[in-house]
Design a protein around this motif. Structure first.
Motif, mmCIF file in Angstrom:
data_model
loop_
_atom_site.group_PDB
_atom_site.id
_atom_site.type_symbol
_atom_site.label_atom_id
_atom_site.label_comp_id
_atom_site.label_asym_id
_atom_site.label_seq_id
_atom_site.Cartn_x
_atom_site.Cartn_y
_atom_site.Cartn_z
ATOM 1 N N TRP A 35 0.849 -1.185 0.000
ATOM 2 C CA TRP A 35 0.000 0.000 0.000
ATOM 3 C C TRP A 35 0.892 1.244 0.000
ATOM 4 C CZ3 TRP A 35 -5.194 -0.103 -0.631
ATOM 5 C CH2 TRP A 35 -5.854 -1.309 -0.379
ATOM 6 N N PHE A 36 0.511 2.183 -0.820
ATOM 7 C CA PHE A 36 1.199 3.467 -0.901
ATOM 8 C C PHE A 36 0.145 4.565 -0.833
ATOM 9 C CE2 PHE A 36 5.474 2.158 -2.346
ATOM 10 C CZ PHE A 36 5.233 0.822 -2.595
ATOM 11 N N ARG A 37 0.592 5.783 -0.602
ATOM 12 C CA ARG A 37 -0.335 6.903 -0.633
ATOM 13 C C ARG A 37 0.360 8.125 -1.205
ATOM 14 N NH1 ARG A 37 -1.050 8.040 5.895
ATOM 15 N NH2 ARG A 37 1.059 8.881 6.266
ATOM 16 N N GLN A 38 -0.455 8.998 -1.756
ATOM 17 C CA GLN A 38 0.065 10.235 -2.308
ATOM 18 C C GLN A 38 -0.877 11.365 -1.945
ATOM 19 O OE1 GLN A 38 0.808 10.270 -6.569
ATOM 20 N NE2 GLN A 38 2.283 11.923 -6.335
ATOM 21 N N ALA A 39 -0.373 12.267 -1.128
ATOM 22 C CA ALA A 39 -1.127 13.455 -0.774
ATOM 23 C C ALA A 39 -0.921 14.513 -1.860
ATOM 24 C CB ALA A 39 -0.664 13.982 0.578
ATOM 25 N N ARG A 40 -1.842 15.436 -1.928
ATOM 26 C CA ARG A 40 -1.774 16.479 -2.944
ATOM 27 C C ARG A 40 -0.475 17.261 -2.791
ATOM 28 N NH1 ARG A 40 -6.931 20.199 -3.688
ATOM 29 N NH2 ARG A 40 -7.718 18.127 -4.204
ATOM 30 N N GLU A 43 5.070 13.570 -2.936
ATOM 31 C CA GLU A 43 5.444 12.350 -3.624
ATOM 32 C C GLU A 43 4.704 11.155 -3.027
ATOM 33 O OE1 GLU A 43 9.983 13.528 -5.024
ATOM 34 O OE2 GLU A 43 9.643 11.861 -3.665
ATOM 35 N N ARG A 44 4.557 10.142 -3.850
ATOM 36 C CA ARG A 44 3.956 8.910 -3.361
ATOM 37 C C ARG A 44 4.869 8.283 -2.327
ATOM 38 N NH1 ARG A 44 1.615 4.824 -7.814
ATOM 39 N NH2 ARG A 44 0.769 6.839 -8.441
ATOM 40 N N GLU A 45 4.305 7.761 -1.248
ATOM 41 C CA GLU A 45 5.100 7.163 -0.188
ATOM 42 C C GLU A 45 4.576 5.791 0.189
ATOM 43 O OE1 GLU A 45 4.980 9.449 3.420
ATOM 44 O OE2 GLU A 45 2.794 9.322 3.611
ATOM 45 N N PHE A 46 5.489 4.980 0.645
ATOM 46 C CA PHE A 46 5.157 3.635 1.110
ATOM 47 C C PHE A 46 4.378 3.703 2.410
ATOM 48 C CE2 PHE A 46 5.561 -0.758 2.031
ATOM 49 C CZ PHE A 46 5.927 -0.864 3.372
ATOM 50 N N VAL A 47 3.378 2.837 2.533
ATOM 51 C CA VAL A 47 2.574 2.773 3.750
ATOM 52 C C VAL A 47 2.724 1.417 4.444
ATOM 53 C CG1 VAL A 47 0.229 2.809 4.690
ATOM 54 C CG2 VAL A 47 0.877 4.422 2.886
ATOM 55 N N ALA A 48 2.505 0.335 3.713
ATOM 56 C CA ALA A 48 2.525 -0.993 4.333
ATOM 57 C C ALA A 48 2.716 -2.054 3.263
ATOM 58 C CB ALA A 48 1.218 -1.249 5.086
ATOM 59 N N ALA A 49 3.149 -3.237 3.708
ATOM 60 C CA ALA A 49 3.331 -4.359 2.793
ATOM 61 C C ALA A 49 2.970 -5.656 3.476
ATOM 62 C CB ALA A 49 4.768 -4.422 2.278
ATOM 63 N N ASN A 50 2.517 -6.603 2.673
ATOM 64 C CA ASN A 50 2.252 -7.974 3.121
ATOM 65 C C ASN A 50 3.087 -8.932 2.286
ATOM 66 O OD1 ASN A 50 -0.962 -7.039 3.682
ATOM 67 N ND2 ASN A 50 -0.060 -8.499 5.094
#
Length: 121
Positions: A35-40, A43-50
């Motif tokens: 999972w990644f996220r990108q705020a307005r 830059e897109r950033e890493f959030v979590a991984a499985n």
């Protein structure tokens, strides 16, 4: 692999959401999911991984608040997001890579479309 994320929405600070990401393909269990996220404006950033067998890894900013899980039978991964803060507002993306969590964190191969999470103060 095709990925379809869902579950975003508008929530008040302190609230919760469960994001889902459904995958197509017959070899889901060979993929690490992320999972990644990108705020307005950011830059897109890493959030979590499985990992394929349920191992997890989290960004420091979400540890203790977010929980990543997967259901291999349903070819779906989930991100439970609790205690949301306004700074969690972003488009959340799921991603997949063959191999371990490091691969999906640093070299994601497949991306889903994003789902927007908006946290109001």
């Amino acid at each position: 692999v095709q990925l379809q994320a869902s579950g975003g929405g508008l929530v008040q600070a302190g609230g919760s959401l469960r994001l889902s990401c459904a995958a197509s393909g017959r070899t889901f269990t060979t993929y690490a999911m992320g999972w990644f996220r990108q705020a307005r404006g950011k830059e897109r950033e890493f959030v979590a991984a499985n990992s394929w067998n349920g191992g997890t890894n989290y960004a420091d900013s979400v540890k203790g608040r977010f929980t990543a899980s997967r259901d291999n039978a349903k070819k779906t991964v989930y991100l439970q997001v609790n205690s949301l803060k306004p700074e969690d507002t972003a488009v959340y993306y799921c991603a997949a890579s063959l191999g371990g969590m490091d691969r999906v964190q640093y070299q994601p191969t497949y991306w889903g479309q994003g789902t927007l999470v908006t946290v109001s103060s």
